[in-house]
Write an enzyme that holds these catalytic residues in place. Sequence first.
Site, PDB file in Angstrom:
ATOM      1  N   ASP A 311       0.864  -1.162   0.000  1.00  0.00           N
ATOM      2  CA  ASP A 311       0.000   0.000   0.000  1.00  0.00           C
ATOM      3  C   ASP A 311       0.909   1.224   0.000  1.00  0.00           C
ATOM      4  O   ASP A 311       1.908   1.260   0.710  1.00  0.00           O
ATOM      5  CB  ASP A 311      -0.889  -0.014   1.251  1.00  0.00           C
ATOM      6  N   THR A 313       0.515   4.543   0.918  1.00  0.00           N
ATOM      7  CA  THR A 313       0.562   5.352   2.131  1.00  0.00           C
ATOM      8  C   THR A 313       0.964   4.495   3.323  1.00  0.00           C
ATOM      9  O   THR A 313       0.369   3.459   3.594  1.00  0.00           O
ATOM     10  CB  THR A 313      -0.813   5.999   2.402  1.00  0.00           C
ATOM     11  N   ASP A 548      -1.570  -0.419   6.397  1.00  0.00           N
ATOM     12  CA  ASP A 548      -1.765   0.173   7.722  1.00  0.00           C
ATOM     13  C   ASP A 548      -3.212   0.552   7.991  1.00  0.00           C
ATOM     14  O   ASP A 548      -3.540   0.992   9.081  1.00  0.00           O
ATOM     15  CB  ASP A 548      -0.873   1.405   7.896  1.00  0.00           C
TER      16      ASP A 548
END
Length: 813
Positions: A311, A313, A548
């Site tokens: 991912d 970010t 996250d």
Amino acid sequence: MAQAPDPTGDPQFVTPETGLTAAQVAERVASGRTNDTGSATSRSVWEIVKANVFTRFNAILGALFVLILATGSLADGLFGVVLVVNSGIGIVQEYLAKRKLDRLALLNAPTTRVVRDGQVVEIPTIEVVADDLIELRTGDQVPADGELLAATGLEINESNLTGESDSIPKAAGDKVMSGTSVVAGTGRFPAAAVGPHAYANKIAAEAKKFTKTHSEIQSSVNTLLKYITWVVIIALPLQIWSQYRVIGDQGWREVVIRSTGGLVGLVPEGLVLLTSVAFLLAAVQLTRQQVLVQELPAVEGLARVDVVCLDKTGTLTVGDIIFEDLLPLDAYDENDLRAALGALADDPNANGTLKAVADAVPAPSGWNRRTTIAFNSARKWSAATFEDARGTWVMGAPDVLLSDDDPIRGKVSELAATGRRVLLLSNTDAALSGQELPAGMVPRALVVLAEQVRPDAKDTLDYFKEQGVAIKIISGDNPTTVAAIARRVGLEFDDDGFVDARTIGEDAEELREIVEKTTVFGRVSPEQKRALVNALKMNGHVAAMTGDGVNDALALKDADIGVAMNNGAQATKAVAQLVLLDGKFSHLPSVLAEGRRVIGNVERVANLFVAKNVMSLIAIVSAAVASMPFPFLPRHLTLVSALTIGIPAFFLALGPNKRRYVPGFLKRVLRFAVPSGVIAGVVVLVSYLLAKNEPALKALEASGQCRAPEGGTAILNTVCWHPGTAATIALMTTFFWILIVLARPFRMWKAGLIAALILLTILAFWLPMAREFFNFEISSTLLWESLLVGAVGAVLVEIVYRTAPAMRAAQNA
């Protein structure tokens, strides 16, 4: 001020000033309405003891140990001591690891501010109860679901849920969800849903259903144990029958002792232990590098991964934006532009963008605000009018502040294509009035912002590329922006290498083709992330997923290995097998190295144990076919197991090993261990028969002097010990060569270890006390014959090794 009624019927109300009382908190704790989901980092002490003691092979060895004790031959019961020591080591190692992991998990447990009895207190997030009045501040993670009672400039980043990185302004009456984070402002709300009822934890619970990290090592070891169990079941009656037929006239004790000797050799008593210890110590080692291992097989799993899904970010980028450049659009003085930008960013209610600018551009002196319009995500601009004829300055989205045909848009598009975020800085002499844009604005400069790329991202991705591990970027952000950032960290792909996921489906089967040829996926929904991971697995890949956000949780659950950042959502960390406690992506190569060490070393250990099992089976069958006593006493095999298998296996399982992962663990083990075990079994048979044909021994057996006395186990004439001694010498010679083969490539510590074990073996045959204990005695002629037979076995083992290219390639990888 709004009030929220207490759903329990309590006559008191939760208000933004007082919160719950101590009595109300106690009542909710007693009824189990807390934020504790009951998840644990490690097994309980009882589970540890049960897993290490109550095993099928401990049961077999325990029963055999009891039988040996009944015969009174305590020396032949040494394997029982080994059994206890093995279980003890496993319990102690796992308990120490449990303490460390639990302590680490506790130190990294999140906290939450709540209002109780009118006071703001900070408590562990798991101690939040239903209706607790939670206070949110910038940087906090929302711990529960609820509706805001009060909010001041509050902005929530919901990318954990949606994948979108833009923050959402919140006001009193708006809902907030667990797993999101506060990027600006403050707020208070009563916890309406906590623990398993909170949205993030519901996703975590769904993701945790029916999950178990696949381990090729554990799967292969379990397959071996299943085979060995059937071998034991078949060999047990054969061994008892053959020994009763041959030496039944010497009494039941001798039958039990000889039968036990063969059956003990069939049990790989230390294999499961050493596999578990290798996983545990690897997990403890990784905690020193700030990696929390929540499922032990994950240590091995990452070494098998051939594609990593990231991912953007929180993995490639820190998640924060930084000021990168100020690009003047006309002849306006650049120093004056920087002063105006610094003054505009010097706002006590600054959002994330203004804070990023303020960190890089200092506020000038003498710029006093007269009027301010704060940023709003709906209008997409902020502004301020300054005194002393400095005019009004506006900063916002170019698509809002510029006309459709403005040529500046072309420059904005060029910068946006590189992954930057571009804002327009304009000014006018007109003062602000209401919430409308002032008239007469003149574009003065472009403010270029960029997501902060993690400094370790490029090196880590380069490492994976060198190791042949493919990278897939799966993000909820704009695909053009994500592709630009991917290129900044060194990923190479053409213009067809990225795609807007809104143009593709959500069915894993349909995504199998596109997931192979595409590197970057943008605007990906949580369901698509999960489908993309499953598509990779359908194509035969071993996939890891990092993330996250709560929106990553289901994908992490379905991935072979899930890796979460510690600053991410609690739901994501609950699902992941690995948590990077300091959020550094650069730790993944260390995890991969630990996985390689475990895989390589356990394979060595498995070869030793399986070779011994095969040797014992050959000896049992040979004894039955040749109508002879089993060649060994249990004490002989205990010595062989300790010096050529148990002790070296412990060190080999824990030593360094950097070889690359090579598929086919079980196949390679059987390819080498089975023929090596057969060779060792034949060596035992030949050396035993050579000793049995000694004239002196034949004469003693004919006179009945090699029979154990009734009710006892000791044979007084030591010549009768020659066959067992000869078989043990030949077997140890061959097995030491198996150990030497498996210890390659050699290092000084391995050479020292093997030399020390050979010295201990020599002492066992040379020291009078040891010879008497083990019933060792041999003539010089028979000694050299036995060594020669063992050496021939060693040569044959070397040939097996050299004709097994897959094994040699794996060992030298």
